[in-house]
Design a protein around this motif. Structure first.
Motif, PDB file in Angstrom:
ATOM      1  N   TYR A   5      -5.697  -7.460   4.027  1.00 38.98           N
ATOM      2  CA  TYR A   5      -4.666  -6.794   3.220  1.00 38.98           C
ATOM      3  C   TYR A   5      -3.829  -5.792   4.008  1.00 38.98           C
ATOM      4  O   TYR A   5      -2.633  -5.645   3.764  1.00 38.98           O
ATOM      5  N   ALA A   6      -4.434  -5.096   4.969  1.00 39.57           N
ATOM      6  CA  ALA A   6      -3.724  -4.045   5.697  1.00 39.57           C
ATOM      7  C   ALA A   6      -2.433  -4.542   6.354  1.00 39.57           C
ATOM      8  O   ALA A   6      -1.416  -3.832   6.323  1.00 39.57           O
ATOM      9  N   PRO A   7      -2.414  -5.726   6.969  1.00 39.32           N
ATOM     10  CA  PRO A   7      -1.173  -6.196   7.575  1.00 39.32           C
ATOM     11  C   PRO A   7      -0.037  -6.399   6.560  1.00 39.32           C
ATOM     12  O   PRO A   7       1.144  -6.284   6.930  1.00 39.32           O
ATOM     13  N   ILE A   8      -0.365  -6.677   5.315  1.00 41.91           N
ATOM     14  CA  ILE A   8       0.664  -6.816   4.287  1.00 41.91           C
ATOM     15  C   ILE A   8       1.361  -5.480   4.058  1.00 41.91           C
ATOM     16  O   ILE A   8       2.594  -5.412   3.956  1.00 41.91           O
ATOM     17  N   ILE A   9       0.586  -4.412   4.006  1.00 42.67           N
ATOM     18  CA  ILE A   9       1.166  -3.078   3.835  1.00 42.67           C
ATOM     19  C   ILE A   9       1.985  -2.694   5.063  1.00 42.67           C
ATOM     20  O   ILE A   9       3.080  -2.120   4.949  1.00 42.67           O
ATOM     21  N   PRO A  67       1.941  -9.917  -5.006  1.00 36.65           N
ATOM     22  CA  PRO A  67       1.327 -10.515  -6.198  1.00 36.65           C
ATOM     23  C   PRO A  67      -0.036  -9.906  -6.506  1.00 36.65           C
ATOM     24  O   PRO A  67      -0.776  -9.529  -5.594  1.00 36.65           O
ATOM     25  N   TRP A  68      -0.344  -9.824  -7.792  1.00 33.07           N
ATOM     26  CA  TRP A  68      -1.587  -9.160  -8.190  1.00 33.07           C
ATOM     27  C   TRP A  68      -2.802  -9.835  -7.584  1.00 33.07           C
ATOM     28  O   TRP A  68      -3.787  -9.172  -7.222  1.00 33.07           O
ATOM     29  N   GLN A  69      -2.758 -11.167  -7.450  1.00 31.25           N
ATOM     30  CA  GLN A  69      -3.939 -11.852  -6.922  1.00 31.25           C
ATOM     31  C   GLN A  69      -4.132 -11.579  -5.437  1.00 31.25           C
ATOM     32  O   GLN A  69      -5.241 -11.674  -4.917  1.00 31.25           O
ATOM     33  N   VAL A  70      -3.029 -11.206  -4.747  1.00 25.47           N
ATOM     34  CA  VAL A  70      -3.143 -10.844  -3.336  1.00 25.47           C
ATOM     35  C   VAL A  70      -3.937  -9.544  -3.194  1.00 25.47           C
ATOM     36  O   VAL A  70      -4.831  -9.434  -2.349  1.00 25.47           O
ATOM     37  N   GLY A 110      -7.484  -9.344  -1.536  1.00 27.12           N
ATOM     38  CA  GLY A 110      -7.493  -8.585  -0.300  1.00 27.12           C
ATOM     39  C   GLY A 110      -6.851  -9.324   0.857  1.00 27.12           C
ATOM     40  O   GLY A 110      -7.111  -9.017   2.030  1.00 27.12           O
ATOM     41  N   LYS A 111      -5.953 -10.255   0.562  1.00 26.66           N
ATOM     42  CA  LYS A 111      -5.260 -11.029   1.597  1.00 26.66           C
ATOM     43  C   LYS A 111      -4.218 -11.909   0.907  1.00 26.66           C
ATOM     44  O   LYS A 111      -4.254 -12.091  -0.313  1.00 26.66           O
ATOM     45  N   GLY A 112      -3.269 -12.436   1.710  1.00 29.16           N
ATOM     46  CA  GLY A 112      -2.296 -13.345   1.110  1.00 29.16           C
ATOM     47  C   GLY A 112      -0.907 -13.221   1.695  1.00 29.16           C
ATOM     48  O   GLY A 112      -0.720 -13.407   2.907  1.00 29.16           O
ATOM     49  N   TYR A 113       0.063 -12.819   0.858  1.00 26.89           N
ATOM     50  CA  TYR A 113       1.453 -12.843   1.273  1.00 26.89           C
ATOM     51  C   TYR A 113       2.242 -11.801   0.495  1.00 26.89           C
ATOM     52  O   TYR A 113       1.743 -11.168  -0.437  1.00 26.89           O
ATOM     53  N   LEU A 114       3.501 -11.623   0.884  1.00 23.17           N
ATOM     54  CA  LEU A 114       4.420 -10.766   0.140  1.00 23.17           C
ATOM     55  C   LEU A 114       5.626 -11.579  -0.301  1.00 23.17           C
ATOM     56  O   LEU A 114       5.909 -12.638   0.269  1.00 23.17           O
TER      57      LEU A 114
END
Length: 337
Positions: A239-243, A294-297, A301-305
């Motif tokens: 998740y941190a890389p998304i932020i 997205p809420w499921q991201v 704790g991972k995914g996309y923006l």
């Protein structure tokens, strides 16, 4: 025997480029060669030096003509072999190569609006229809307009082998969306330009115009965007890389807005599920933010923006180039590979 190759390219019209195409007859089994065109008629050259070159970069079956006929997407080059200044695909290629280790993926949600006789399809001859609300993902002749064209376009994209992943009616009458992806930046951008060409071509047979105008009807109506979903290998794992990516996008606000499509100030007003064009924000599940997580991201704790700012009339080569450059540069500085 021979086949028809429909050469498709992006012209130099400003402020928003148009698609052009013409047909070449080739022997069966022959690969589409370089070809030329009159750049003075496409806003890409002057009359006394009008030759421009079409360089095939992507081919797929032609679902309109059928058989062995092909669609051929091309880059535009100058006679000396260098990319034409309007060739944004050539500007994307080195960025893709530089950040290949990040494995960037994209999904683009292309909104568009059907017009007929100068009005959105489904609008009465005078005045306006009932306020938006029932039209989104609606069903019934009083709520959706142009479905036959949309279904024909979906079938054409599937027959062409494009990575189309869905369709839906949008918030305003006559407004629709199709989604492409996930896939790499060149793959998805090429597919989007071909899918746009197919949309225009199929609507033509129905005497309907498909427009990517970002604010096709002024007033209390949603605009049309090309929401762009983006991830890297690191974002798909934690998740941190998304932020980090979101924070980096906020630091390059003006550069992204300038390349996200003409008329963006009319669409990004802070209303109708948009953030103001001159402000940046991000949030979980927030369709009023510049970038939505997205809420499921968050839950996974991972995914996309999802960058919600690109206009429907954006150039995907420019959007993907900027997202990769901004986000991957920031991830490398943070050691988040």
């Amino acid at each position: 025997m021979s086949y028809k190759a429909e050469y498709i390219w992006i012209d130099g019209t400003e402020p928003t480029a148009k698609l052009r195409s013409k047909t070449k007859i080739l022997p069966d089994g022959a690969e589409p060669p370089l070809w030329g065109f009159d750049g003075s008629s496409t806003n890409q050259a002057v009359g006394e030096a009008s030759d421009c070159v079409l360089r095939p970069v992507f081919t797929c079956p032609d679902p309109i003509r059928g058989g062995d006929h092909r669609l051929v997407l091309c880059e535009v080059h100058l006679p000396d072999g260098t990319p034409h200044p309007t060739n944004n695909r050539a500007k994307l290629r080195p960025v893709v190569e530089r950040f290949a280790a990040h494995e960037p993926w994209f999904g683009i949600e292309q909104e568009y609006t059907f017009f007929q006789a100068g009005r959105p399809l489904g609008f009465p001859d005078t005045g306006f229809p009932a306020p938006q609300g029932p039209y989104y993902c609606g069903v019934g002749a009083d709520e959706v307009f142009g479905r036959a064209i949309v279904e024909a376009h979906l079938d054409a994209c599937l027959a062409a082998g494009l990575p189309i992943s869905g369709i839906n009616a949008e918030v305003m009458p006559g407004q629709w969306e199709f989604q492409l992806g996930p896939g790499g930046p060149l793959e998805i951008s090429d597919a989007l330009w071909v899918a746009r060409w197919l949309l225009y071509r199929i609507a033509e047979d129905h005497k309907v115009v498909a427009t990517l105008d970002p604010k096709p009807v002024k007033g209390d109506w949603n605009g049309a965007g090309a929401h762009t979903n983006f991830s890297t290998k690191a974002m798909r794992e934690s998740y941190a890389p998304i932020i980090t990516a979101c924070e980096a996008l906020g630091e390059r606000l003006k550069e992204h807005i300038a390349a996200y499509g003409h008329g963006i100030e009319e669409r990004l007003t802070g209303r109708h599920e948009t953030a103001p064009w001159n402000e940046f924000s991000y949030g979980v599940g927030d369709r009023g933010a510049s970038v939505r997580i997205p809420w499921q991201v968050e839950a996974d704790g991972k995914g996309y923006l999802e960058d919600r700012r690109p206009n429907a009339n954006c150039d995907p080569y420019e959007v993907t180039r900027l997202l990769i450059d901004t986000c991957c540069t920031a991830l490398e500085k943070a050691g988040q590979l």
